[in-house]
Write a protein that holds these residues in place. Structure first.
Motif, PDB file in Angstrom:
ATOM      1  N   LEU A 263       0.829  -1.201   0.000  1.00  0.00           N
ATOM      2  CA  LEU A 263       0.000   0.000   0.000  1.00  0.00           C
ATOM      3  C   LEU A 263       0.867   1.257   0.000  1.00  0.00           C
ATOM      4  CD1 LEU A 263      -2.776   1.321   0.178  1.00  0.00           C
ATOM      5  CD2 LEU A 263      -2.655   1.088   2.668  1.00  0.00           C
ATOM      6  N   VAL A 264       1.920   1.268   0.814  1.00  0.00           N
ATOM      7  CA  VAL A 264       2.818   2.428   0.834  1.00  0.00           C
ATOM      8  C   VAL A 264       3.514   2.590  -0.513  1.00  0.00           C
ATOM      9  CG1 VAL A 264       4.922   3.360   1.870  1.00  0.00           C
ATOM     10  CG2 VAL A 264       3.169   2.341   3.326  1.00  0.00           C
ATOM     11  N   ARG A 265       3.900   1.488  -1.110  1.00  0.00           N
ATOM     12  CA  ARG A 265       4.551   1.563  -2.421  1.00  0.00           C
ATOM     13  C   ARG A 265       3.607   2.160  -3.458  1.00  0.00           C
ATOM     14  NH1 ARG A 265       6.891  -3.868  -5.109  1.00  0.00           N
ATOM     15  NH2 ARG A 265       4.656  -4.352  -5.152  1.00  0.00           N
ATOM     16  N   GLN A 266       2.334   1.799  -3.400  1.00  0.00           N
ATOM     17  CA  GLN A 266       1.382   2.355  -4.345  1.00  0.00           C
ATOM     18  C   GLN A 266       1.106   3.829  -4.080  1.00  0.00           C
ATOM     19  OE1 GLN A 266       1.932  -0.228  -6.419  1.00  0.00           O
ATOM     20  NE2 GLN A 266      -0.001   0.522  -7.197  1.00  0.00           N
ATOM     21  N   GLU A 267       1.137   4.227  -2.808  1.00  0.00           N
ATOM     22  CA  GLU A 267       0.989   5.651  -2.503  1.00  0.00           C
ATOM     23  C   GLU A 267       2.144   6.452  -3.085  1.00  0.00           C
ATOM     24  OE1 GLU A 267       0.728   5.837   1.696  1.00  0.00           O
ATOM     25  OE2 GLU A 267      -1.410   5.364   1.782  1.00  0.00           O
ATOM     26  N   LEU A 268       3.338   5.902  -2.975  1.00  0.00           N
ATOM     27  CA  LEU A 268       4.490   6.584  -3.562  1.00  0.00           C
ATOM     28  C   LEU A 268       4.420   6.597  -5.076  1.00  0.00           C
ATOM     29  CD1 LEU A 268       7.338   5.171  -1.275  1.00  0.00           C
ATOM     30  CD2 LEU A 268       6.225   7.410  -1.134  1.00  0.00           C
ATOM     31  N   ALA A 269       3.877   5.517  -5.656  1.00  0.00           N
ATOM     32  CA  ALA A 269       3.768   5.461  -7.112  1.00  0.00           C
ATOM     33  C   ALA A 269       2.806   6.508  -7.648  1.00  0.00           C
ATOM     34  CB  ALA A 269       3.321   4.060  -7.539  1.00  0.00           C
ATOM     35  N   ASN A 270       1.841   6.903  -6.832  1.00  0.00           N
ATOM     36  CA  ASN A 270       0.864   7.901  -7.282  1.00  0.00           C
ATOM     37  C   ASN A 270       1.392   9.331  -7.159  1.00  0.00           C
ATOM     38  OD1 ASN A 270      -1.184   6.117  -8.028  1.00  0.00           O
ATOM     39  ND2 ASN A 270      -1.909   5.941  -5.920  1.00  0.00           N
ATOM     40  N   LEU A 271       2.576   9.499  -6.605  1.00  0.00           N
ATOM     41  CA  LEU A 271       3.181  10.829  -6.588  1.00  0.00           C
ATOM     42  C   LEU A 271       3.780  11.102  -7.967  1.00  0.00           C
ATOM     43  CD1 LEU A 271       4.941  10.733  -3.098  1.00  0.00           C
ATOM     44  CD2 LEU A 271       2.742  11.757  -3.697  1.00  0.00           C
ATOM     45  N   TYR A 272       3.017  11.779  -8.816  1.00  0.00           N
ATOM     46  CA  TYR A 272       3.393  12.015 -10.216  1.00  0.00           C
ATOM     47  C   TYR A 272       4.576  12.971 -10.263  1.00  0.00           C
ATOM     48  CZ  TYR A 272       2.415  12.354 -15.208  1.00  0.00           C
ATOM     49  OH  TYR A 272       2.485  12.275 -16.559  1.00  0.00           O
ATOM     50  N   THR A 273       5.707  12.493 -10.738  1.00  0.00           N
ATOM     51  CA  THR A 273       6.947  13.278 -10.711  1.00  0.00           C
ATOM     52  C   THR A 273       7.443  13.529 -12.124  1.00  0.00           C
ATOM     53  OG1 THR A 273       7.500  12.222  -8.621  1.00  0.00           O
ATOM     54  CG2 THR A 273       9.261  13.409  -9.757  1.00  0.00           C
ATOM     55  N   VAL A 274       7.867  14.778 -12.392  1.00  0.00           N
ATOM     56  CA  VAL A 274       8.430  15.180 -13.681  1.00  0.00           C
ATOM     57  C   VAL A 274       9.845  15.690 -13.446  1.00  0.00           C
ATOM     58  CG1 VAL A 274       8.240  16.731 -15.650  1.00  0.00           C
ATOM     59  CG2 VAL A 274       6.178  15.781 -14.624  1.00  0.00           C
ATOM     60  N   PHE A 275      10.793  15.196 -14.224  1.00  0.00           N
ATOM     61  CA  PHE A 275      12.174  15.631 -14.129  1.00  0.00           C
ATOM     62  C   PHE A 275      12.521  16.413 -15.400  1.00  0.00           C
ATOM     63  CE2 PHE A 275      11.695  11.691 -11.806  1.00  0.00           C
ATOM     64  CZ  PHE A 275      12.211  12.032 -10.567  1.00  0.00           C
ATOM     65  N   VAL A 276      12.953  17.661 -15.246  1.00  0.00           N
ATOM     66  CA  VAL A 276      13.360  18.510 -16.367  1.00  0.00           C
ATOM     67  C   VAL A 276      14.879  18.513 -16.439  1.00  0.00           C
ATOM     68  CG1 VAL A 276      13.289  20.809 -17.357  1.00  0.00           C
ATOM     69  CG2 VAL A 276      11.304  19.922 -16.117  1.00  0.00           C
TER      70      VAL A 276
END
Length: 491
Positions: A263-276
């Protein structure tokens, strides 16, 4: 005259001797009794039934924690409480005298309404609480509390449920107030011939004590006539009960930890991250055509380099690129793995997997009927071997004695009052049409009586007949009674 065989000869004949392939002689034995490579790491102690319960307090605490914090533990307790008690295990008088039967029912109903010494539940609510405490903690104690005449109770008696912590794991051969020849084992006083004579109890729950340490000097003696013990002996001679989920608590804990990690792993996966990413700066800074100012390149400014909004079309600076994070998912085998683990938890706790989880996929009606019927047989075993003889009937006997002392019944009537038939809450029909037809066919074939079928439904046959007669009289008076079907002689 037959010659008497010596002891050694008898012992040799008892051991089966078989020829081995290499010409040696090997004694037949169970593989599990060996000490070879397969069994070398299996160390099973020969502890007695009470020594095997060492660490019982830790087991109880972890079982309660699982009920509080693990959904499977909470669901299992709910399923057992619902099926073992339902709305209540009801006592029905055996007296054939209608007036006396009505008196017995009235006295019992008055007691049930005020049975709880804590003033919270009625007798049927106490049944559910006792069963849930027994399943979670392995045992529960029932204390009879006589009341004074000025307490306003028709039956001067109440009962109090006590958690297993009230009676400590105390072993002593000598103790202040202990009768000569008696001994204390696991907090239970045994007389000279091993009968339960008393229980040594704390005056309050040690977990609620204002002091961090509770001394055994705080114990007081409660005669066995004033207390009952509801538990399931796991072995002959066992004095205390072990939580029903003890065998599966380690697995339940590990499965819960694994599920939380996913569950914690999926919560982290939902943190949409963009790297420029930007190339190294060379020459003049790039100019934003919209503002005519250089692009922000100071990483310490605290502002986002690119703001993301729904439907936005973002223009990047020359040489900039966007990369998205690619976190791992829960895994393709996660559902099957969790299902298999919960199947083990359900089996070890005796709870049907379908009732524990609510997962009835790929289960046919016939399969579900087999599962439910097997579970109900286990429930009936607990009802008639533990709950009724250890809890319900002793309470009925105590109420009979209190009613006689209060002058509500004569001694003879008190004995008749104690003799009753207990009716557990009826099971709901799995398939109503087929189940009712089957009961009707059993009656017509003479396999069961109508009264027996009604009793299995948790009802009183005499009361059912009285209600039917009252309904028919009212319908006849109002002119709405159904016509009587004609028989072959009337045709």
């Amino acid at each position: 005259m037959a010659r008497k065989r010596s002891r050694n000869t008898v012992a040799q004949a008892a051991a089966a001797v078989v020829p081995a392939a290499n010409g040696l002689v090997a004694r037949a034995q169970y593989d599990v009794a060996g000490h070879g490579r397969r069994m070398r790491g299996w160390r099973a102690p020969s502890s007695g039934p009470n020594r095997a319960a060492a660490g019982l307090e830790t087991i109880r605490n972890r079982s309660r924690d699982a009920v509080r914090n693990e959904w499977a533990g909470a669901a299992s307790e709910r399923v057992w409480g619902t099926n073992l008690v339902g709305t209540g295990i009801i006592a029905r008088p055996n007296s054939k005298d209608p007036a006396l039967k009505a008196l017995f029912t009235e006295i019992w109903n008055d007691f049930c309404a005020t049975a709880d010494a804590d003033g919270v539940l009625d007798f049927y609510g106490l049944q559910t609480l006792a069963v849930e405490a027994w399943r979670t903690s392995g045992e529960v104690f029932i204390r009879f509390r006589p009341r004074r005449a000025d307490d306003g109770l028709r039956v001067p008696l109440q009962i109090q449920l006590l958690e297993s912590d009230i009676v400590p794991q105390l072993d002593a051969d000598a103790w202040p107030g202990l009768p000569a020849g008696s001994r204390i084992r696991s907090g239970i006083e045994l007389d000279r011939i091993g009968r339960r004579a008393a229980y040594w109890c704390y005056r309050e729950h040690p977990g609620d004590s204002p002091t961090s340490a509770v001394s055994h000097s705080d114990l007081y003696r409660v005669p066995a006539t004033e207390m009952r013990h509801l538990f399931k002996p796991n072995r002959p001679g066992a004095l205390r009960g072990v939580p029903a989920s003890a065998a599966v608590l380690p697995k339940l804990r590990s499965v819960g930890n694994f599920d939380d990690a996913v569950l914690v792993r999926q919560e982290l996966a939902n943190l949409y991250t963009v790297f420029v990413t930007r190339p190294p700066e060379t020459g003049a800074p790039a100019i934003d055509p919209t503002t005519g100012q250089p692009y922000e390149t100071d990483p310490g400014s605290g502002g986002p380099m690119i703001g993301l909004e729904p439907g936005i079309s973002q223009e990047l600076a020359p040489g900039e690129d966007v990369k998205f994070s690619d976190p791992p998912d829960a895994g393709a085998n996660y559902p099957d793995f969790m299902r298999q683990q919960h199947l083990g938890v359900a089996s070890g706790s005796g709870t049907p997997y379908e009732l524990l989880t609510g997962d009835v996929r790929d289960v046919s009606d016939r399969t579900l009927r087999i599962v439910i019927n097997e579970f109900r047989r286990t429930c009936e075993q607990y009802q008639w071997q533990l709950i009724i003889p250890m809890f319900c009937q002793p309470v009925r006997d105590a109420v009979a004695r209190a009613a006689v002392l209060a002058g509500l019944l004569t001694p003879e009537q008190g004995r008749d009052f104690a003799r009753c038939t207990w009716s557990p809450h009826a099971w709901p029909y799995i398939h109503p049409t087929q189940d009712v037809q089957a009961k009707k066919m059993e009656k017509e074939a003479g396999f069961k009586s109508r009264s027996q079928i009604i009793a299995e439904r948790g009802d009183d046959a005499e009361q059912v007949d009285a209600d039917r007669a009252e309904d028919l009289a009212r319908e006849t008076r109002l002119g709405i009674a159904p016509p009587i079907p004609k028989g072959p002689a009337d045709a």
